[in-house]
Design an enzyme around this catalytic site. Structure first.
Site: not given
Ligand code: GDP
Ligand code: MN
Length: 390
Positions: A104, A189
Site C-alpha cells: 500500500y 493512492e
C-alpha cells in the site's frame, strides 16, 4: 473534490512514469468481445467495474478470468448493476498480473497537521481502514522540500523488496509526490502496489483532485460530462446536488450535516437518493431554485434537515415556505430544523403546514416509513404536509 475512476487515475500514474498494466475500457459485452478478439487485452485478464467506491474486490466487481468468453460474461454481469449506489457503466479489462506481494502506498493531505502525508504498508490489498495502526507507516512531508531521501529509505526498509523492485519503488514514490504537487491532488493512492516477479506494478489507482484547482486541469473538466442532466444543471447554477438512485430526497445545509443525515437514513433502512446541500445560503431565491431542482428529481419523500448557525432557522424556513409556494411538491415532506432562532423557524414552517421534529432518529424513521408507503403519525403538535397543503 474530484474523485477519478480507476482508469483515469491510472492515466495520471502512467503520465508520471508509474508502471501500470495495460488495459481497455469497455461499456458492453459486445465491446469487450471485440477488444479481446483484436488482442487489445490478452487473456487471462482482470475485469474491473469502474465505479467510484472502493471494496470492489470483495463484492465481485473485480474478476479474474481465464478466457475471452468468461471475460465477456463477467463484463455483462457488471454493466448496469449497482455498486454502493452507483450504476456500472464502464468496465476496465486489464492484463492479469501474478502477484507475489500486495503493498500500500499513498500521499494524502493531512488536514490536522496541515501537511502532505505519505502512508505506506507492506500489507496492502485490503482497505486502509482495516489495517492495524502498527502496520501503517505514516510520514509527514514538508511541502517545500517534498519527499526526501531518508523518508523514501524508511519506506524501502519497511517493504524489504528485491533490488529491482526497490529501484521501482524509489521512482514510484517520486512520481506520487510529483502527481500530488503538480496535479493538485488531495489523494494519490496505489492499493495494491503489487510485486510481480521482481518488479512493481500499480494494479489500482485512487486519485482525488482538488476542486478549486480544476481550472488548472482543463483536461479533466470533461469529468463533469459524467454528471446526470439535473446534476449538470445544478452545477451550472452553483448548487451542490447529487443523484445516486434512491427514493429519499435530502435537503440539508453543510456537507457534514448532509452526510450525517444520509448515515441516519441508511441506518433506519432508507434509500436516500438525492442530496442537496444548501450550504450557507440564506437567499430565498437560491432555496427556491434548489427546491425546484429537487422536485424535478421526483423523490418519494423529502427530508429537510437544517441546522441554523450563521444562517438562522427563521431565514431558512422563510426561504423554504416561499419555495414550496412556487415548487408545489407532490411528495410528502418531513422537516427537522434546529439551532439559531429555532422557535421562530419551527413556527414559520408550522404556519405553512410543515411539522418539524426535534429528534433526528425519529424524523428519519418517519421519512423511511413514508418512503415505504406507510403512513406516519404527525410530529408533536403539528402535521407533516403532503402535497404542500396544510
Ligand atoms: P478494490 O477492491 O476496489 O480496491 O479493487 P482492486 O483494484 O484493489 O482489486 C482488488 C483485489 O483484486 C486486489 O487486491 C488483488 O488481490 C486482486 N487483483 C486485482 N488485479 C489483479 C491482478 O492483475 N492479478 C491478481 N492475481 N489479482 C488481482
Ligand atoms: Mn484497491
Amino acid at each position: 473534490m474530484v474523485l477519478l475512476r480507476e482508469y483515469r487515475g491510472k492515466e495520471i500514474l502512467r503520465k508520471f512514469g508509474v508502471p501500470v498494466p495495460p488495459g481497455k475500457v469497455v461499456r458492453s459485452g459486445e465491446e469487450a468481445a471485440k477488444a479481446l478478439a483484436a488482442g487489445e487485452v490478452p487473456v487471462p485478464c482482470v475485469v474491473k467495474a469502474q465505479v467510484l467506491a472502493g471494496g470492489r474486490g470483495k463484492a465481485g466487481f473485480v474478476k479474474l478470468v481465464n478466457t475471452a468468453p468468461e471475460a465477456v460474461q463477467a463484463v455483462e454481469g457488471m454493466v448496469g448493476k449497482e455498486f454502493k449506489g452507483e450504476t456500472v457503466r464502464e468496465v476496465l479489462l486489464t492484463t492479469k498480473a501474478d502477484i507475489a506481494r500486495e503493498l500500500y502506498l499513498s500521499i494524502t493531505l493531512d488536514r490536522s497537521s496541515r501537511k502532505p502525508l505519505l502512508m505506506a504498508s507492506a500489507q496492502g490489498g485490503m482497505e486502509i481502514e482495516a489495517l492495524p495502526a502498527e502496520k501503517l507507516l505514516k510520514l509527514p512531508i514538508h511541502p517545500l522540500t517534498g519527499l526526501v531521501a531518508y523518508e523514501k529509505r524508511a519506506v524501502s526498509k519497511a517493504f524489504d523488496l528485491p533490488p529491482a523492485a526497490a529501484k521501482d519503488l524509489d521512482r514510484i514514490m517520486d512520481s506520487l509526490w510529483a502527481i500530488f504537487e503538480k496535479e493538485d491532488a488531495e489523494l494519490v493512492e496505489i492499493n495494491p502496489l503489487a510485486l510481480v516477479g521482481d518488479r512493481l506494478l500499480a494494479l489500482d489507482a485512487k486519485v482525488i483532485l482538488e476542486d478549486d484547482a480544476m481550472f488548472r486541469h482543463t483536461d479533466f473538466q470533461q469529468e463533469h460530462g459524467e454528471l446526470s442532466p439535473l446534476e449538470q444543471k445544478a452545477h451550472d447554477k452553483g448548487i451542490a446536488f447529487v443523484e445516486i438512485g434512491g427514493d429519499i430526497g435530502v435537503l440539508a445545509n453543510g456537507a457534514g450535516l448532509t452526510m450525517a443525515t444520509l448515515d441516519v437514513l441508511y441506518q433506519e433502512g432508507g434509500r436516500p437518493g438525492i442530496f442537496l446541500d444548501l450550504g450557507g445560503t440564506d437567499d430565498p431565491k437560491k432555496v427556491v431554485e434548489a427546491f425546484l431542482m429537487m422536485t424535478e428529481a421526483k423523490p418519494k419523500v423529502v427530508f429537510i434537515n437544517i441546522f441554523g448557525g450563521v444562517t438562522r432557522c427563521d431565514t431558512v424556513a422563510t426561504g423554504l415556505v416561499e419555495a414550496l409556494k412556487q415548487a408545489k411538491p407532490d411528495f410528502p415532506l418531513v422537516a427537522r430544523i434546529r439551532g439559531n432562532n429555532e422557535k421562530e423557524g419551527v413556527q414559520i414552517l408550522r404556519a405553512a403546514g410543515i411539522g418539524s421534529y426535534t429528534d433526528l432518529a425519529e424524523a428519519a424513521r418517519n421519512v423511511v416509513a413514508l418512503e415505504q408507503g406507510k403512513s406516519i403519525a404527525p410530529p408533536p403538535a403539528a402535521a407533516v404536509a403532503a402535497g404542500g397543503a396544510p
